[in-house]
Every structure is written in structure tokens, then in C-alpha cells.
Write a protein that holds these residues in place. Sequence first.
Motif, mmCIF file in Angstrom:
data_model
loop_
_atom_site.group_PDB
_atom_site.id
_atom_site.type_symbol
_atom_site.label_atom_id
_atom_site.label_comp_id
_atom_site.label_asym_id
_atom_site.label_seq_id
_atom_site.Cartn_x
_atom_site.Cartn_y
_atom_site.Cartn_z
ATOM 1 N N VAL A 202 13.056 77.333 20.593
ATOM 2 C CA VAL A 202 12.006 78.360 20.579
ATOM 3 C C VAL A 202 11.658 78.799 19.161
ATOM 4 O O VAL A 202 10.493 79.073 18.857
ATOM 5 N N SER A 203 12.647 78.865 18.287
ATOM 6 C CA SER A 203 12.367 79.302 16.915
ATOM 7 C C SER A 203 11.557 78.264 16.153
ATOM 8 O O SER A 203 10.786 78.616 15.245
ATOM 9 N N ASN A 204 11.691 76.991 16.499
ATOM 10 C CA ASN A 204 10.879 75.958 15.854
ATOM 11 C C ASN A 204 9.440 75.994 16.361
ATOM 12 O O ASN A 204 8.503 75.778 15.578
ATOM 13 N N VAL A 205 9.251 76.267 17.642
ATOM 14 C CA VAL A 205 7.887 76.465 18.144
ATOM 15 C C VAL A 205 7.268 77.690 17.469
ATOM 16 O O VAL A 205 6.107 77.672 17.052
ATOM 17 N N ALA A 206 8.059 78.750 17.339
ATOM 18 C CA ALA A 206 7.566 79.971 16.691
ATOM 19 C C ALA A 206 7.175 79.704 15.244
ATOM 20 O O ALA A 206 6.177 80.247 14.746
ATOM 21 N N GLU A 207 7.930 78.855 14.557
ATOM 22 C CA GLU A 207 7.589 78.512 13.179
ATOM 23 C C GLU A 207 6.273 77.744 13.112
ATOM 24 O O GLU A 207 5.442 77.984 12.218
ATOM 25 N N LEU A 208 6.066 76.839 14.037
ATOM 26 C CA LEU A 208 4.786 76.117 14.089
ATOM 27 C C LEU A 208 3.633 77.072 14.364
ATOM 28 O O LEU A 208 2.547 76.941 13.772
ATOM 29 N N ILE A 209 3.845 78.038 15.237
ATOM 30 C CA ILE A 209 2.812 79.039 15.527
ATOM 31 C C ILE A 209 2.518 79.860 14.269
ATOM 32 O O ILE A 209 1.345 80.108 13.927
ATOM 33 N N ARG A 210 3.565 80.272 13.585
ATOM 34 C CA ARG A 210 3.388 81.061 12.361
ATOM 35 C C ARG A 210 2.569 80.297 11.327
ATOM 36 O O ARG A 210 1.628 80.832 10.718
ATOM 37 N N LEU A 211 2.900 79.034 11.132
ATOM 38 C CA LEU A 211 2.193 78.223 10.139
ATOM 39 C C LEU A 211 0.754 77.951 10.557
ATOM 40 O O LEU A 211 -0.158 77.982 9.722
ATOM 41 N N ALA A 212 0.529 77.689 11.844
ATOM 42 C CA ALA A 212 -0.828 77.431 12.320
ATOM 43 C C ALA A 212 -1.704 78.676 12.203
ATOM 44 O O ALA A 212 -2.911 78.577 11.944
ATOM 45 N N ALA A 213 -1.101 79.850 12.380
ATOM 46 C CA ALA A 213 -1.860 81.092 12.227
ATOM 47 C C ALA A 213 -2.369 81.248 10.801
ATOM 48 O O ALA A 213 -3.449 81.801 10.560
ATOM 49 N N LEU A 214 -1.605 80.746 9.835
ATOM 50 C CA LEU A 214 -1.996 80.839 8.428
ATOM 51 C C LEU A 214 -3.011 79.784 8.024
ATOM 52 O O LEU A 214 -3.701 79.945 7.011
ATOM 53 N N ARG A 215 -3.090 78.702 8.826
ATOM 54 C CA ARG A 215 -3.970 77.584 8.479
ATOM 55 C C ARG A 215 -4.833 77.210 9.681
ATOM 56 O O ARG A 215 -4.575 76.211 10.359
ATOM 57 N N PRO A 216 -5.846 78.012 9.976
ATOM 58 C CA PRO A 216 -6.667 77.746 11.165
ATOM 59 C C PRO A 216 -7.311 76.361 11.101
ATOM 60 O O PRO A 216 -7.651 75.854 10.028
ATOM 61 N N GLY A 217 -7.489 75.764 12.276
ATOM 62 C CA GLY A 217 -8.141 74.460 12.359
ATOM 63 C C GLY A 217 -8.149 73.975 13.788
ATOM 64 O O GLY A 217 -7.401 74.474 14.633
#
Length: 343
Positions: A202-217
Motif C-alpha cells: 500500500v505504501s508503494n501505491v501511495a508513493e506512486l499517487i504522491r508522485l503522479a499528483a505532482l506530475r499531472p498527465g
Amino acid sequence: MLGATGQVGRAAVRALAADGWEVRAASRGGARDADWPSEVRTVQVDREDDAALAAAVGDGCDVLVDMVAFHTGHARQLRALADRVGSAVVVSSGAVYEDDHGRSFDTQGLPDGFPHCPVPIPETQSTVAPGDSTYGTRKVALERDLLTAGDELPVTLLRAGAIHGPYCRTPRELYFVKRALDGRPVRVLAYGGLSRFHPVHVSNVAELIRLAALRPGSRVLNAGDPEAPTVSAIGDAIDAVLGHRSETVLIDGPPPSHSVGETPWSGAHPVVYDMSAAERELGYRAVTTYEESLPATVEWLAAQLHGREWTEAFPKMAQNYGRDALFNYPDEDAWLKQHRSGG
């Protein structure tokens, strides 16, 4: 965030709040996780209610994270909010993939029906056709509908592997945890114990979410742990956490029955996701590994099982796998007796 009190949502709220985001955590019950900082605002909303969802978004948000989008109706909801949402991150599933012969998780119950995809599977691998018939076809339809939004609503879709960690309603790790707690001295593993079904904490999915929030696309990315261990290695790792020792009996081929040799990771071919696109596009680096994350998961599972039948603690697990399949020790003992006598 929609689905904030689910397994991934709890971790994603923590990750986003720690990154400085003002988080509105929306769920059907409007509950609060004890580990969330006090600044997190909770919202009670049923995402099936269009008006309630629109009210929860209010005047707008920079990023909408959706853990509970499953079909095109949910895609239409999100697109209707495009004028008030800067970008979105939506959790999809690796269940969308099919191999070059049209085999997918939807066909795995058929003879020679388990998908035989490349190792690892890139996001460009073909998917099942969109539709309403299965979980995978509905997720593909959701993905395609959201990707057509383009600049109107940039959406990152995360194709998650076998999600693990606390608060899971269908925890695969239960298979080995309960056996260890029961003092079961033996386990039988089909396919030589070599099955691999790529996990993601879950923490790795959360990290991907965090990074995607910073880099919209507008993109589709796999979501997985750094490694995809074999089912035999997973059993050994869980035993090590619990201080248990099991004899492992291997079957070269498929399980002789649903109650002997089959685990929640079992498959005739490996399912491993390529994480290079996430690393390249988001700068993703995993927060944890499978083995590093296990102690907390095992502790949570043991606490849920304490004083309860596993079917009571995890009713959805029992519904998905059957009440008599995962822990049918009498069937397993009968097979072992025959196997060891040369039958």
C-alpha cells in the motif's frame, strides 16, 4: 480523495498530507484514520450519488484521487467534474492484461487458460476488450473513457498488482499466516512453488499517487513492488516472521484440486509488471520491499484473527476463494497420505 478509508486510501492520505497537500478524505462513512494528521478534513459521501460527489468536490481541487472507480459510470462522473479538477489519479488493475492468445485472468479457470504474458509486462501489452461482463473488462472501459478526456482532465491510471498490507479485505498473506498460527507443519504448493503474482504494498501505491499528483498527465502506469517473489519464498518469509517452520511439498504441475496445492498466488505462468515507465516518468522509487513490509502486515492479520474464525474476520476472502478451499487440512492430509504412499 475518494475511498480514503480503504486499504490504499489510508496510506495515500498519509503520503499526500506529509507532502504538504491539504487533503479532503472522502468515504462512505466519513471516518478518520488514527494515523492521519489533524489537518486532514474528512467528508462523508457516497460516490454513486452524483450530486453528493459534486458537493464534496465543492469549488474544486488541484488533484482528485479515486480509489473506488470501477466502470464507465464512474469515469463519466469524473469527467463531469473536469472544470473543477486540475488532474486525477485513479487506481486501476493489472487484471486488464491479456496475452497474445487472448488469455487473461477471465480465462484462468479454463484448460490452458492462464495468461502467458511477457516477463515483465509493459503497459503496452494488449488488454481485454472493454465491456461490462467482468472486473477486468470494466476496468479497461473505465481507463479508455478517462484517457479520452485528454487535456480536459489529465488522468494517471495505476494498474496495481496484488495489493498487500494492513486493512486488506482479501489478504493473500492470510493463506500462510493462518497456517502458521494453526501450527500446520506442512504446505503443498503447485507449479513447483514457482508461481509469481507481482505484489505491491500500500505504501508503494501511495508513493506512486504522491508522485503522479505532482506530475499531472494522461498516462497508464503499472504499480508494483521492486520484486515479485515466488509463492514458496513468500511462505518462507511469513514463516520467518512468525517463527514457524513448515515442510514444503511441491507439485510439478497444477493443483490436484482447489483445496490442495492452490494458493492465492498460484498460476501456471508468472505475472510480473514492468516498473520502468513509472521510474522514468515519475521518478518512482519503492518505499519498501515485500519482505520489509511483512511484519506489520502479519501483525495486523494475527490481530484480526484473534478469537475469531477467519471467515468472520475476512468474509470477502471467504466469498472470493470459498470457505472450504484455502484451509481444508483433511483434504490435504488425504492427498499427502496417498502421495507419500506412492499413489
